[in-house]
Scaffold this motif. Structure first.
Motif, mmCIF file in Angstrom:
data_model
loop_
_atom_site.group_PDB
_atom_site.id
_atom_site.type_symbol
_atom_site.label_atom_id
_atom_site.label_comp_id
_atom_site.label_asym_id
_atom_site.label_seq_id
_atom_site.Cartn_x
_atom_site.Cartn_y
_atom_site.Cartn_z
ATOM 1 N N VAL A 49 0.627 -0.732 -0.164
ATOM 2 C CA VAL A 49 -0.080 0.339 -0.365
ATOM 3 C C VAL A 49 0.619 1.206 -0.017
ATOM 4 O O VAL A 49 0.717 2.091 -0.790
ATOM 5 N N ALA A 50 1.721 1.408 0.616
ATOM 6 C CA ALA A 50 2.660 2.672 0.971
ATOM 7 C C ALA A 50 3.423 2.351 -0.232
ATOM 8 O O ALA A 50 3.447 3.887 -1.082
ATOM 9 N N ALA A 51 3.908 1.571 -0.948
ATOM 10 C CA ALA A 51 4.352 1.437 -2.161
ATOM 11 C C ALA A 51 3.683 2.235 -3.324
ATOM 12 O O ALA A 51 4.114 3.059 -4.282
ATOM 13 N N ALA A 52 2.831 1.214 -3.094
ATOM 14 C CA ALA A 52 1.620 2.780 -3.976
ATOM 15 C C ALA A 52 0.422 3.651 -4.080
ATOM 16 O O ALA A 52 1.253 4.698 -5.103
ATOM 17 N N VAL A 53 0.389 3.282 -2.646
ATOM 18 C CA VAL A 53 0.211 5.782 -2.158
ATOM 19 C C VAL A 53 1.473 6.504 -2.596
ATOM 20 O O VAL A 53 1.658 7.668 -3.993
ATOM 21 N N TYR A 60 1.326 11.399 -10.571
ATOM 22 C CA TYR A 60 0.124 13.291 -10.320
ATOM 23 C C TYR A 60 0.534 14.396 -9.292
ATOM 24 O O TYR A 60 -0.085 14.894 -9.413
ATOM 25 N N GLU A 61 1.563 14.515 -9.642
ATOM 26 C CA GLU A 61 2.331 16.123 -8.413
ATOM 27 C C GLU A 61 1.473 16.195 -6.955
ATOM 28 O O GLU A 61 1.527 17.703 -6.896
ATOM 29 N N LEU A 62 0.787 15.109 -6.388
ATOM 30 C CA LEU A 62 -0.213 15.776 -5.848
ATOM 31 C C LEU A 62 1.321 16.247 -4.345
ATOM 32 O O LEU A 62 1.419 16.081 -3.653
ATOM 33 N N VAL A 81 -7.295 3.189 -2.605
ATOM 34 C CA VAL A 81 -5.759 4.061 -2.470
ATOM 35 C C VAL A 81 -5.195 5.501 -3.634
ATOM 36 O O VAL A 81 -5.203 6.017 -2.672
ATOM 37 N N ALA A 82 -6.102 5.639 -4.752
ATOM 38 C CA ALA A 82 -5.944 6.380 -5.380
ATOM 39 C C ALA A 82 -6.803 7.716 -5.092
ATOM 40 O O ALA A 82 -6.202 8.945 -5.451
ATOM 41 N N ALA A 83 -7.898 7.894 -4.411
ATOM 42 C CA ALA A 83 -8.567 8.740 -4.433
ATOM 43 C C ALA A 83 -8.409 9.139 -2.498
ATOM 44 O O ALA A 83 -8.080 10.879 -2.755
ATOM 45 N N LEU A 84 -8.454 8.799 -2.085
ATOM 46 C CA LEU A 84 -8.491 8.589 -0.779
ATOM 47 C C LEU A 84 -6.904 8.594 0.444
ATOM 48 O O LEU A 84 -6.780 9.542 0.720
ATOM 49 N N LEU A 85 -6.510 8.109 -0.173
ATOM 50 C CA LEU A 85 -5.135 7.628 0.862
ATOM 51 C C LEU A 85 -3.826 8.253 -0.168
ATOM 52 O O LEU A 85 -3.458 9.124 0.481
ATOM 53 N N ALA A 86 -4.127 8.436 -1.179
ATOM 54 C CA ALA A 86 -2.853 9.171 -2.043
ATOM 55 C C ALA A 86 -3.289 10.607 -1.809
ATOM 56 O O ALA A 86 -2.443 11.385 -1.436
ATOM 57 N N THR A 87 -4.417 11.186 -2.008
ATOM 58 C CA THR A 87 -4.839 12.353 -1.911
ATOM 59 C C THR A 87 -3.949 13.057 -0.250
ATOM 60 O O THR A 87 -3.427 13.986 0.328
ATOM 61 N N GLY A 91 -1.031 15.545 1.486
ATOM 62 C CA GLY A 91 -1.342 16.707 2.691
ATOM 63 C C GLY A 91 -2.502 17.090 2.050
ATOM 64 O O GLY A 91 -2.685 18.731 2.523
ATOM 65 N N GLY A 92 -3.410 16.958 0.662
ATOM 66 C CA GLY A 92 -4.383 17.281 0.407
ATOM 67 C C GLY A 92 -5.817 17.626 1.107
ATOM 68 O O GLY A 92 -6.033 16.166 1.898
ATOM 69 N N CYS A 93 -7.503 17.129 0.382
ATOM 70 C CA CYS A 93 -8.320 17.439 1.034
ATOM 71 C C CYS A 93 -9.060 16.290 0.030
ATOM 72 O O CYS A 93 -9.095 16.590 -0.793
ATOM 73 N N VAL A 94 -10.000 15.834 1.030
ATOM 74 C CA VAL A 94 -10.991 14.626 -0.002
ATOM 75 C C VAL A 94 -12.431 15.417 0.958
ATOM 76 O O VAL A 94 -12.271 15.123 2.052
ATOM 77 N N LEU A 95 -13.407 15.799 -0.400
ATOM 78 C CA LEU A 95 -14.935 15.483 0.660
ATOM 79 C C LEU A 95 -15.828 14.084 0.194
ATOM 80 O O LEU A 95 -14.883 13.914 -1.102
ATOM 81 N N LEU A 96 -16.355 13.526 0.814
ATOM 82 C CA LEU A 96 -17.517 12.860 0.921
ATOM 83 C C LEU A 96 -18.207 13.545 0.391
ATOM 84 O O LEU A 96 -19.157 14.158 1.090
ATOM 85 N N PRO A 97 -18.282 13.046 -0.719
ATOM 86 C CA PRO A 97 -20.242 13.137 -1.147
ATOM 87 C C PRO A 97 -20.929 12.894 0.139
ATOM 88 O O PRO A 97 -20.973 12.151 0.861
ATOM 89 N N ALA A 98 -22.246 13.849 0.120
ATOM 90 C CA ALA A 98 -23.579 13.730 1.276
ATOM 91 C C ALA A 98 -24.193 12.284 1.033
ATOM 92 O O ALA A 98 -24.481 11.730 2.215
ATOM 93 N N GLY A 99 -24.254 11.634 -0.064
ATOM 94 C CA GLY A 99 -24.856 10.939 -0.538
ATOM 95 C C GLY A 99 -23.685 9.261 0.149
ATOM 96 O O GLY A 99 -24.342 7.688 -0.100
ATOM 97 N N GLY A 100 -22.418 9.601 0.055
ATOM 98 C CA GLY A 100 -21.546 8.084 0.006
ATOM 99 C C GLY A 100 -21.116 7.936 -1.337
ATOM 100 O O GLY A 100 -20.258 6.780 -1.455
#
Length: 375
Positions: A49-53, A60-62, A81-87, A91-100
């Motif tokens: 997981v660490a290698a993937a992140v 993508y220079e996140l 891994v891609a949307a949540l953990l990498a962001t 040090g970035g921000c992730v918004l979860l849609p209201a309906g999940g």
């Protein structure tokens, strides 16, 4: 002495015994998609997981100024891994849609609310956004996007180009699988590289080779099976030694995907080995035919399948979803395919349907397609 895995399972309230084959360093157990055969359990270590992140952050220079909306579910590596953990690792921000989950009705409001600089999704979501873009894309009040990303299924080139024009940023195709903790290759950010439409880019933190049936590396441009190795690749499947022997060997993950590398090392995918349709001795790639069908201006989505036939083994069938406001007859769609496909690849039976069955991740559910439409 009880294993650490067992103690963790019991503390979490799990009363059943953990699957055999767990290791002390395992961080996650995720299921493969199972779109065409039995889903399997994949153990991913902390190192995987660490290698993937790290690869995703680098590709993508996140960084801390990045933000995204999580439209993919977290029970698969694409969303987790891609949307949540990498962001978050950047040090970035992730918004979860209201309906999940993804909602086209709220997507652009969510993107503006978080100041999204990127997002990643399956092609089906990109198709929805493109179809609704005329009335819903918020230009000139769009969020400050740097790029968008597509993974988990083949992205039609026409859709990619059209959505890039709408968004005003690159839409990068990436290739990955659960067994590699998600990403194995990706188109690069421009600069430094120039994207090659139709490809899934070059290896990112992995080695990729294309091999023939004897296991020998194919020269550039020659189709074979895609093999992947690297620090993000899992060691095998849990409680399925036969599948592990078939899918893993000498450090390589045998993906079951067909493709070729060009002279610059860019990977082009052409389908799945187990999805091939045999018609009178010729092999037809459903994914390739679907790509051509989706180039028809009236077609939004397509699923190609084999129809059992006593004489030829199989005939080629297709189910298509039309774009909103479009009206096309099956014969018209078949005529579009003539000259773009070999005669044996042209679907002999085309059905216009309101929707295609999909997995929870949004990928085409080929088992359901076969059961529903191939009779």
């Amino acid at each position: 002495m009880r294993s650490r895995s067992t103690r963790r399972a019991r503390r979490s309230g799990c009363t059943g015994a953990p699957p055999p084959g767990l290791a002390l360093d395992d961080a996650l157990i995720l299921s493969t998609a199972g779109t065409m055969d039995q889903a399997r359990l994949v153990p991913l270590t902390h190192g995987n997981v660490a290698a993937a992140v790290r690869v995703l952050c680098t590709t993508y220079e996140l960084g801390p100024r990045d933000a995204t909306v999580a439209v993919m579910p977290f029970f698969h590596t694409h969303g987790l891994v891609a949307a949540l953990l990498a962001t978050l690792a950047g040090g970035g921000c992730v918004l979860l849609p209201a309906g999940g989950r993804f909602s086209a009705d709220t997507f652009w409001d969510d993107m503006r609310a978080v100041g999204a600089t990127w997002f990643t999704a399956v092609p089906a979501i990109h198709e929805i956004l493109l179809d609704r873009s005329a009335g819903e894309h918020p230009a000139p009040l769009a969020p400050p996007l740097r790029f968008a990303r597509s993974s988990s299924a083949p992205l039609n080139t026409a859709t990619q180009r059209a959505l890039e024009r709408t968004l005003g940023v690159p839409l990068l195709s990436a290739y990955g699988m659960t067994e590699a903790a998600h990403q194995a290759s990706s188109e690069p950010l421009p600069p430094p590289g120039t994207s090659k439409h139709g490809s899934v880019g070059r290896p990112t933190g992995t080695r990729i080779q294309v091999v023939d049936p004897s296991g020998q590396a194919c020269p550039p441009g020659v189709q074979g099976e895609v093999w992947v190795r690297g620090p993000s690749v899992a060691r095998g499947y849990l409680a399925d030694p036969a599948a592990t022997v078939r899918g893993f060997g000498e450090g390589w993950l045998r993906t079951g995907d067909l493709g070729h590398l060009d002279g610059d090392g860019a990977l082009f995918l052409t389908g799945r080995i187990r999805n091939l349709i045999t018609r009178a001795g010729d092999q037809v790639s459903p994914e390739y035919v679907e790509d051509v069908l989706c180039g028809c201006p009236a077609v939004a989505e397509a699923a190609v399948f084999g129809v059992p036939d006593e004489r030829h083994g199989h005939r080629v069938g297709a189910a298509v979803v039309l774009r909103e406001g479009e009206d096309a007859e099956p014969a018209e769609i078949a005529r579009y395919c003539l000259g773009r496909l070999a005669p044996f690849e042209v679907p002999e039976r085309i059905q216009v349907v309101p929707a295609l069955p999909r997995t929870a991740k949004g990928a085409l559910d080929r088992q359901a397609v076969q059961l529903r439409f191939a009779r």
